[in-house]
Design an enzyme around this catalytic site. Structure first.
Site, PDB file in Angstrom:
ATOM      1  N   ARG A 171      14.462 -27.701  43.692  1.00 59.83           N
ATOM      2  CA  ARG A 171      14.947 -27.133  42.430  1.00 59.83           C
ATOM      3  C   ARG A 171      14.219 -27.679  41.226  1.00 59.83           C
ATOM      4  NH1 ARG A 171      19.588 -23.433  42.287  1.00 59.83           N
ATOM      5  NH2 ARG A 171      20.408 -23.527  44.403  1.00 59.83           N
TER       6      ARG A 171
ATOM      7  N   HIS B  29      30.025 -15.277  38.345  1.00 57.96           N
ATOM      8  CA  HIS B  29      28.857 -15.924  38.939  1.00 57.96           C
ATOM      9  C   HIS B  29      27.700 -14.940  38.845  1.00 57.96           C
ATOM     10  CE1 HIS B  29      26.734 -17.953  42.550  1.00 57.96           C
ATOM     11  NE2 HIS B  29      26.550 -18.655  41.456  1.00 57.96           N
TER      12      HIS B  29
ATOM     13  N   LYS C  51      28.181 -26.725  39.155  1.00 52.17           N
ATOM     14  CA  LYS C  51      29.097 -25.752  39.718  1.00 52.17           C
ATOM     15  C   LYS C  51      30.547 -26.256  39.621  1.00 52.17           C
ATOM     16  CE  LYS C  51      27.114 -21.911  41.081  1.00 52.17           C
ATOM     17  NZ  LYS C  51      25.698 -21.684  41.021  1.00 52.17           N
TER      18      LYS C  51
ATOM     19  N   ARG D 265      25.120 -28.410  47.730  1.00 56.01           N
ATOM     20  CA  ARG D 265      26.544 -28.690  47.543  1.00 56.01           C
ATOM     21  C   ARG D 265      27.212 -28.971  48.888  1.00 56.01           C
ATOM     22  NH1 ARG D 265      28.951 -24.657  46.744  1.00 56.01           N
ATOM     23  NH2 ARG D 265      27.204 -23.190  46.679  1.00 56.01           N
TER      24      ARG D 265
ATOM     25  N   ASP E 156      23.008 -18.045  35.541  1.00 53.17           N
ATOM     26  CA  ASP E 156      23.962 -18.323  36.632  1.00 53.17           C
ATOM     27  C   ASP E 156      25.459 -18.167  36.351  1.00 53.17           C
ATOM     28  OD1 ASP E 156      23.973 -19.200  39.428  1.00 53.17           O
ATOM     29  OD2 ASP E 156      25.002 -20.971  38.694  1.00 53.17           O
TER      30      ASP E 156
ATOM     31  N   LYS F 244      19.434 -14.143  41.240  1.00 54.69           N
ATOM     32  CA  LYS F 244      19.958 -14.159  39.862  1.00 54.69           C
ATOM     33  C   LYS F 244      18.937 -14.750  38.885  1.00 54.69           C
ATOM     34  CE  LYS F 244      23.596 -16.716  40.774  1.00 54.69           C
ATOM     35  NZ  LYS F 244      23.319 -16.877  42.217  1.00 54.69           N
ATOM     36  N   THR F 245      18.426 -15.931  39.247  1.00 52.78           N
ATOM     37  CA  THR F 245      17.507 -16.618  38.341  1.00 52.78           C
ATOM     38  C   THR F 245      16.171 -15.876  38.261  1.00 52.78           C
ATOM     39  OG1 THR F 245      18.557 -18.722  38.851  1.00 52.78           O
ATOM     40  CG2 THR F 245      16.353 -18.826  37.892  1.00 52.78           C
TER      41      THR F 245
ATOM     42  N   SER G 293      24.061 -17.705  45.909  1.00 51.80           N
ATOM     43  CA  SER G 293      22.849 -18.515  45.825  1.00 51.80           C
ATOM     44  C   SER G 293      21.687 -17.898  46.611  1.00 51.80           C
ATOM     45  CB  SER G 293      23.162 -19.891  46.396  1.00 51.80           C
ATOM     46  OG  SER G 293      22.037 -20.704  46.246  1.00 51.80           O
TER      47      SER G 293
END
Ligand SMILES: Nc1ncnc2c1ncn2[C@@H]1O[C@H](COP(=O)(O)OP(=O)(O)O)[C@@H](O)[C@H]1O
Ligand SMILES: C=C(OP(=O)(O)O)C(=O)O
Ligand SMILES: [Mn+2]
Length: 537
Positions: free
Chosen positions: A327, A225, A206, A59, A263, A248-249, A244
Site C-alpha cells: 500500500r 464504502h 477502517k 485487517r 474510500d 474504488k481508488t 477492497s
C-alpha cells in the site's frame, strides 16, 4: 498546547509527547538511527518512506469486537449463527482489561498524539485523538485523516479517542472471550477504540469508518464504502461502491475529473462528502502507464507499506513476497485534480451516477449492466464480489463473497438501514445505478483497466444510455452492445467463452448463490418484494 495532559486517560510518566508533528519531523523520527523492528522506515528512490507492518499486513476481522452495553445492545448489528458478520460482542469487563493493557503499554513512553477529523462536513465530523508510540503510525494518521487548522487544533476537543498499542499482546485472550492475542475493540458509549498486537494502519482507518457507519445513518445521513469524484467544475458527482480491490481508488483517480475521495463518504442533504483527508492505494504491480496519478502521488510525505525495497532504496512493485496488499497512503493533495480546489472542501453535490464495482471471480457478470431501481436495491443489499488476496487475513486467492452494501465488514447497523438511506438520497437526486464487473470473464483474465475506464467514461458522459442494448438471461440485466473505446467482444460475457453453454452453467450456479444469499432479507415484506428483482432460474 505543549503540555498535553494524557493522565486523564490513565497514561502516566510520558517521557515526551509530540503532538501533530510536521512531515519534516515525521520523516526524521521514522528514519532516525536506533529504531528497531517494524518501527524502521526506509527512504525510497521516489522520496516516500517505506515501512514493514509485521505479521499483520491486512485487517483482522475475526479480532474485531464491540462492547455490548445498554447503549449498543439493541442498535448494533451483532453477528449471529444464522447471519455471521464481524461485529463480535465483548463484555464491559473485557473492555476494561484491554483498555488497561493498551494504557499500560503507552505509559512511560515517548508518544505521538495526532488530533484529526473524520468527515469533511463540519456539522457531523468526528474529532478523533490518536495516541500512538510509533512515528510512522502518526504519519499514516496524518496522511489519511483531515488535518485541523492551527485554530482548530488550539480548540480541539476529541469526540473519540484511539489507543494504538500495537506492541502489546492480549495474553489472557481466552479468558476474556477474545479470538487471539490481537484485539481491535470499540466502545461506542465511551467513544474509544483500542488496538492491540497489529500494526496494520487499516485498523485505524477502517475503524473510524465503522464508527461513522454507526453514528451517521442514525442521523439520516447515508454512510458509504465508496469512492467519489466530480467533473472539473465540481459538479456531476459519481460514486463507486466496492469491496477492497474492486477498483474504488483506481477508477475514481481519473485525470479528466476531480477526486472527492477514494474510500469512505457520507451523503447528506448538501451532497456527497469525504470522511478522509488522504488515499490508501494498492501498489502491487503498480504500472506508471495505467495508473499515472497514483504513481506520481508516491513522493516525499507519502508512506509505503510492505513494499520490497533494496538497500539503495530501489522499489520493486511487482514483488509479492511480503503480501499482495502492498500500500501507499498519501494526502489527497498529492493528486492533481481534487474537488476541494473548486468546492472548498472534499465534497460535491448529490451523486447522479452510482456505480457498484464487483470483481466477479466466476466470470459471469457483464462488464456493465444498467440497473432498474429495484435491481439497484437488490444488488446493493447482495454486495456480491470476490474478496481479493491480502486485505483480510486468511484470504489468499479471489474468494466469492456476498458483502452487504459492498462493505459488510464495516457495517455497524443492519444492512437495510444503509440501503434505505442510499435509496432515499438517490430518489431525491434522480441518480442512476450501474453494476460494473472489474473482475474476470471467459478469457480467464481480469477485464483490463482500459476497458473498465472506457465503460466508466461512457457512464459519466451519458453514452451508455444512448447505446443499443440487450438483455442477459437469468439476471435480466440490460447491457449495452457497443460503447466507444471499449472492446465490443466483451460486453456480452457469453462472447468471451469458447462455448456460451459454459457461461450458462456458471451463470446458473451464481444465480443460485444470489437466491440463497438473499433469503436472509426475506423475513419482511420489503425484502420479499425485492426477490423479483434478483436472478431467476
Ligand atoms: N478492470 C480493472 N478495474 C479496476 N482495477 C483493476 C482492473 N484490473 C486490475 N485492476 C487492479 O485491481 C486493483 C484495484 O484496487 P483498488 O483500486 O485499490 O481497489 P479498492 O480501492 O476498491 O480497494 C488495482 O491494483 C488495479 O491495478
Ligand atoms: C484499507 C482497506 O480498504 P480498501 O482495500 O477498500 O482500500 C481495508 O479494507 O483494510
Ligand atoms: Mn481503495
Amino acid at each position: 498546547m505543549a503540555n498535553l495532559d494524557l493522565t486523564k486517560y490513565g497514561i502516566t510518566g510520558s517521557v515526551e509527547i509530540i503532538r501533530n508533528p510536521s512531515y519534516e519531523e515525521l520523516f526524521k523520527e521514522e528514519t532516525k538511527a536506533g529504531l528497531e523492528g517494524f518501527e524502521v522506515g526506509q527512504e525510497t528512490e521516489l522520496g516516500a518512506v517505506n515501512v514493514m507492518t509485521g505479521i499483520y499486513t491486512g485487517r483482522s476481522p475475526k479480532d474485531k469486537f464491540i462492547v455490548m452495553d445498554e447503549n449498543s445492545k439493541d442498535t448494533v448489528w451483532w453477528t449471529t449463527d444464522e447471519y455471521k458478520n464481524d461485529n463480535h460482542a465483548a463484555s464491559k469487563e473485557t473492555w476494561d482489561a484491554v483498555k488497561k493493557i493498551a494504557v499500560e503499554e503507552l505509559c512511560n513512553k515517548k508518544l505521538f498524539v495526532v488530533d484529526a477529523f473524520c468527515g469533511a462536513n463540519k456539522d457531523t465530523r468526528m474529532a478523533v485523538r490518536f495516541i500512538v508510540e510509533v512515528a510512522w503510525q502518526a504519519h499514516f494518521i496524518e496522511n489519511m485523516f483531515i488535518k485541523p487548522t492551527a485554530e482548530e487544533l488550539e480548540n480541539f476537543e476529541p469526540d473519540f479517542v484511539v489507543y494504538n498499542a500495537s506492541k502489546a499482546k492480549v495474553e489472557n485472550y481466552k479468558e476474556l472471550g477474545l479470538n487471539s492475542e490481537t484485539a481491535v475493540v470499540f466502545n461506542i458509549t465511551s467513544r474509544e477504540q483500542v488496538i492491540i498486537n497489529t500494526w496494520y494502519g487499516g485498523e485505524m482507518k477502517k475503524g473510524m469508518f465503522s464508527m461513522m457507519n454507526y453514528y451517521l445513518p442514525l442521523k439520516g445521513i447515508a454512510s458509504m464504502h465508496c469512492s467519489a469524484n466530480c467533473d472539473m467544475d465540481g459538479k456531476h458527482t459519481a460514486i463507486f461502491f466496492g469491496l477492497s480491490g474492486t477498483g474504488k481508488t483506481t477508477l475514481s483517480t481519473d485525470p479528466k475529473r476531480r477526486l472527492i475521495g477514494d474510500d469512505e463518504h457520507g451523503w447528506d442533504d448538501n451532497g456527497v462528502f469525504n470522511f478522509e483527508g488522504g488515499c490508501y492505494a494498492k501498489v502491487i504491480g503498480l504500472d506508471k502507464e495505467s495508473e499515472p496519478d497514483i504513481y506520481n502521488a508516491i513522493k516525499r510525505d507519502a508512506l509505503l507499506e510492505n513494499v520490497t525495497v533494496d538497500a539503495n532504496g530501489k522499489i520493486d512493485f511487482d514483488d509479492k513476497s511480503v503480501t499482495e496488499n502492498t500500500r501507499v497512503s498519501y494526502p489527497i493533495d498529492h493528486i492533481n485534480n481534487i474537488a476541494s480546489e473548486v468546492n472548498g472542501v472534499s465534497a460535491g453535490p448529490a451523486a447522479e451516477n452510482v456505480i457498484f464495482l464487483s470483481a466477479d471471480a466466476f466470470g459471469v457478470l457483464p462488464p456493465v449492466s444498467i440497473l432498474t431501481a429495484e435491481q439497484t436495491k437488490y444488488y446493493f443489499l447482495s454486495g456480491f464480489t470476490a474478496k481479493l488476496a491480502g486485505t483480510e487475513r486468511g484470504i489468499t486467492e479471489p474468494t466469492p463473497t456476498f458483502s452487504a452494501c459492498f462493505g459488510q465488514a464495516f457495517l455497524e447497523l443492519h444492512p437495510t438501514k444503509y440501503a434505505e438511506e442510499l435509496v432515499k438520497k438517490m430518489e431525491k437526486s434522480g441518480a442512476k445505478a450501474y453494476l460494473v464487473n472489474t473482475g474476470w470473464n471467459g478469457t480467464g483474465k481480469r477485464i483490463s483497466i482500459k476497458d473498465t475506464r472506457g465503460i466508466i467514461d461512457a457512464i459519466l458522459n451519458g453514452d451508455v444510455l444512448k447505446a443499443p442494448t440487450k438483455k442477459i438471461p437469468f439476471f435480466d440485466f440490460e447491457v449495452p452492445t457497443e460503447l466507444p473505446g471499449v472492446d465490443s467482444g466483451i460486453l456480452d460475457p457469453r462472447d468471451t467463452y469458447a462455448n456460451a453453454s459454459e457461461w450458462e452453467e456458471k451463470a446458473k450456479d451464481l444465480a443460485n448463490r444470489f437466491i440463497k444469499n438473499f433469503s436472509k432479507y426475506e423475513g419482511n415484506e420489503a425484502g420479499k418484494a425485492l426477490v423479483a428483482a434478483g436472478p431467476k432460474l
